[in-house]
Write a protein that holds these residues in place. Structure first.
Motif, PDB file in Angstrom:
ATOM      1  N   GLU A 172      -7.960 -19.603  10.344  1.00 37.18           N
ATOM      2  CA  GLU A 172      -7.793 -19.804   8.611  1.00 37.18           C
ATOM      3  C   GLU A 172      -7.182 -18.618   7.936  1.00 37.18           C
ATOM      4  O   GLU A 172      -7.816 -17.451   8.076  1.00 37.18           O
ATOM      5  CB  GLU A 172      -9.184 -20.614   8.169  1.00 37.18           C
ATOM      6  CG  GLU A 172      -9.613 -21.504   9.037  1.00 37.18           C
ATOM      7  CD  GLU A 172     -11.125 -22.119   8.315  1.00 37.18           C
ATOM      8  OE1 GLU A 172     -11.592 -21.335   7.671  1.00 37.18           O
ATOM      9  OE2 GLU A 172     -11.739 -23.076   8.636  1.00 37.18           O
ATOM     10  N   PRO A 174      -7.303 -18.138   4.139  1.00 38.48           N
ATOM     11  CA  PRO A 174      -7.750 -18.977   2.859  1.00 38.48           C
ATOM     12  C   PRO A 174      -7.124 -18.405   1.830  1.00 38.48           C
ATOM     13  O   PRO A 174      -6.648 -19.511   0.992  1.00 38.48           O
ATOM     14  CB  PRO A 174      -9.231 -18.523   2.632  1.00 38.48           C
ATOM     15  CG  PRO A 174      -9.660 -18.130   4.001  1.00 38.48           C
ATOM     16  CD  PRO A 174      -8.683 -17.572   4.735  1.00 38.48           C
ATOM     17  N   GLY A 177      -4.058 -20.862   2.150  1.00 34.14           N
ATOM     18  CA  GLY A 177      -4.022 -21.984   2.332  1.00 34.14           C
ATOM     19  C   GLY A 177      -3.383 -22.510   3.600  1.00 34.14           C
ATOM     20  O   GLY A 177      -2.933 -23.757   3.834  1.00 34.14           O
ATOM     21  N   LEU A 179      -3.598 -22.985   7.942  1.00 31.05           N
ATOM     22  CA  LEU A 179      -4.604 -23.154   8.977  1.00 31.05           C
ATOM     23  C   LEU A 179      -3.573 -23.132  10.505  1.00 31.05           C
ATOM     24  O   LEU A 179      -2.875 -24.112  10.610  1.00 31.05           O
ATOM     25  CB  LEU A 179      -5.163 -24.517   8.896  1.00 31.05           C
ATOM     26  CG  LEU A 179      -6.159 -24.907  10.048  1.00 31.05           C
ATOM     27  CD1 LEU A 179      -7.291 -24.142  10.123  1.00 31.05           C
ATOM     28  CD2 LEU A 179      -6.642 -26.304   9.730  1.00 31.05           C
ATOM     29  N   THR A 218     -10.742 -29.974   5.155  1.00 32.96           N
ATOM     30  CA  THR A 218     -10.645 -28.826   4.666  1.00 32.96           C
ATOM     31  C   THR A 218      -9.370 -28.620   4.084  1.00 32.96           C
ATOM     32  O   THR A 218      -9.264 -27.886   3.011  1.00 32.96           O
ATOM     33  CB  THR A 218     -10.611 -27.644   5.577  1.00 32.96           C
ATOM     34  OG1 THR A 218      -9.246 -27.753   6.413  1.00 32.96           O
ATOM     35  CG2 THR A 218     -11.771 -27.363   6.391  1.00 32.96           C
ATOM     36  N   PRO A 220      -5.880 -28.088   4.188  1.00 37.02           N
ATOM     37  CA  PRO A 220      -5.105 -26.781   4.024  1.00 37.02           C
ATOM     38  C   PRO A 220      -3.796 -27.241   3.425  1.00 37.02           C
ATOM     39  O   PRO A 220      -3.219 -28.207   3.662  1.00 37.02           O
ATOM     40  CB  PRO A 220      -5.039 -26.484   5.674  1.00 37.02           C
ATOM     41  CG  PRO A 220      -5.154 -27.671   6.397  1.00 37.02           C
ATOM     42  CD  PRO A 220      -6.367 -28.595   5.479  1.00 37.02           C
ATOM     43  N   ARG A 221      -3.215 -26.241   2.749  1.00 43.12           N
ATOM     44  CA  ARG A 221      -1.696 -26.588   2.101  1.00 43.12           C
ATOM     45  C   ARG A 221      -0.538 -26.400   3.347  1.00 43.12           C
ATOM     46  O   ARG A 221       0.260 -27.325   3.431  1.00 43.12           O
ATOM     47  CB  ARG A 221      -1.489 -25.589   1.246  1.00 43.12           C
ATOM     48  CG  ARG A 221      -2.211 -25.511  -0.089  1.00 43.12           C
ATOM     49  CD  ARG A 221      -1.904 -24.928  -1.034  1.00 43.12           C
ATOM     50  NE  ARG A 221      -1.625 -23.441  -1.248  1.00 43.12           N
ATOM     51  CZ  ARG A 221      -2.588 -22.501  -1.128  1.00 43.12           C
ATOM     52  NH1 ARG A 221      -3.798 -22.836  -1.691  1.00 43.12           N
ATOM     53  NH2 ARG A 221      -2.495 -21.307  -0.880  1.00 43.12           N
ATOM     54  N   VAL A 223      -0.179 -26.357   7.621  1.00 42.75           N
ATOM     55  CA  VAL A 223      -0.806 -26.484   9.030  1.00 42.75           C
ATOM     56  C   VAL A 223       0.154 -25.821  10.044  1.00 42.75           C
ATOM     57  O   VAL A 223       1.472 -26.376  10.117  1.00 42.75           O
ATOM     58  CB  VAL A 223      -1.070 -27.818   9.395  1.00 42.75           C
ATOM     59  CG1 VAL A 223      -1.597 -28.013  10.862  1.00 42.75           C
ATOM     60  CG2 VAL A 223      -2.168 -28.319   8.534  1.00 42.75           C
TER      61      VAL A 223
END
Length: 231
Positions: A172, A174, A177, A179, A218, A220-221, A223
């Protein structure tokens, strides 16, 4: 029955894309046995995610990451132990610190040699990529979530529990964003269910679905799947 030979699983570092500031992905262009590879930069260090299969691919990845790092410390991690993701790690010895979760380290130790032999049987092109490859041995092993401070950016290495493999972990980022899922998620192809006795029988479909539910939560923006296009 005649089978078409597998294409050469060559990593193409020239196609690297910056998906966030200081965060690059070397895409697999949907090539078989080529993972999406990450190069994640902070002010003090750079983390590489995946090596590609074999030493020649890993040498390209290391050279690319070293150019990006420009003297910053290098780290390497892998999302799981399968050869196209991890079996180039020996090239990074002395140049980067290789760190994985304990379950993945156990997978490498107990199943790595069997997978190496199995993949060498997939055809001449794959066997040639694996010439001289040894089973990777991590430098640093952790038991739980590991936060890696790269300088102004913390990357979270999160073991997920048994899914695609016993030692899966996601990576991740963070602040961006982003993952990295490894082969827990794929695009453009069916996910591979690696039930390969006698080499491996640890995959869990029920566990895998539960992991995907937790990852989806979660939100994520971006992937980065193990293989296929970024989502």
């Amino acid at each position: 029955m005649n089978h078409e030979p597998l294409p050469d699983p060559a990593v193409q570092v020239s196609g690297a894309q910056e998906i966030a500031p200081g965060l690059l992905v070397i895409p697999n262009h949907r090539a078989g046995l080529v993972p999406n590879i990450g190069v994640i930069g902070g002010t003090r260090a750079v983390l590489v995610v995946e090596t590609g299969i074999g030493t020649a691919n890993a040498e390209q990845v290391l050279a690319f990451a070293s150019e990006v790092a420009r003297g910053r410390r290098l780290y390497l991690t892998t999302t799981h132990f399968h050869p196209e993701h991890a079996f180039g790690a020996q090239v990074f010895a002395g140049a980067a610190t290789y760190l994985v979760n304990r379950a993945q380290a156990d997978d490498l130790r107990t199943k790595g040699q069997g997978y190496l032999e199995m993949f060498r049987g997939l055809g001449e092109t794959v066997a040639r990529r694996l010439d001289g490859v040894t089973v990777p041995v991590p430098d640093l092993v952790y038991d739980d979530v590991h936060d890696l401070d790269l300088g102004g950016r913390t990357v979270r290495l999160r073991p997920t529990g048994r899914g695609h493999t016993r030692g899966d972990q996601v990576v991740e980022v963070p602040d961006a964003g982003v993952l990295f899922t490894g082969d827990l998620a794929e695009t453009g192809q069916f996910a591979i269910f690696p039930w390969f006795p006698p080499y491996d029988t640890d995959v869990s479909g029920v566990g895998w679905l539960a992991v995907l539910d937790r990852l989806a939560a979660t939100a994520p923006r971006t992937v980065v799947p193990g293989h296929g296009d970024l989502g």
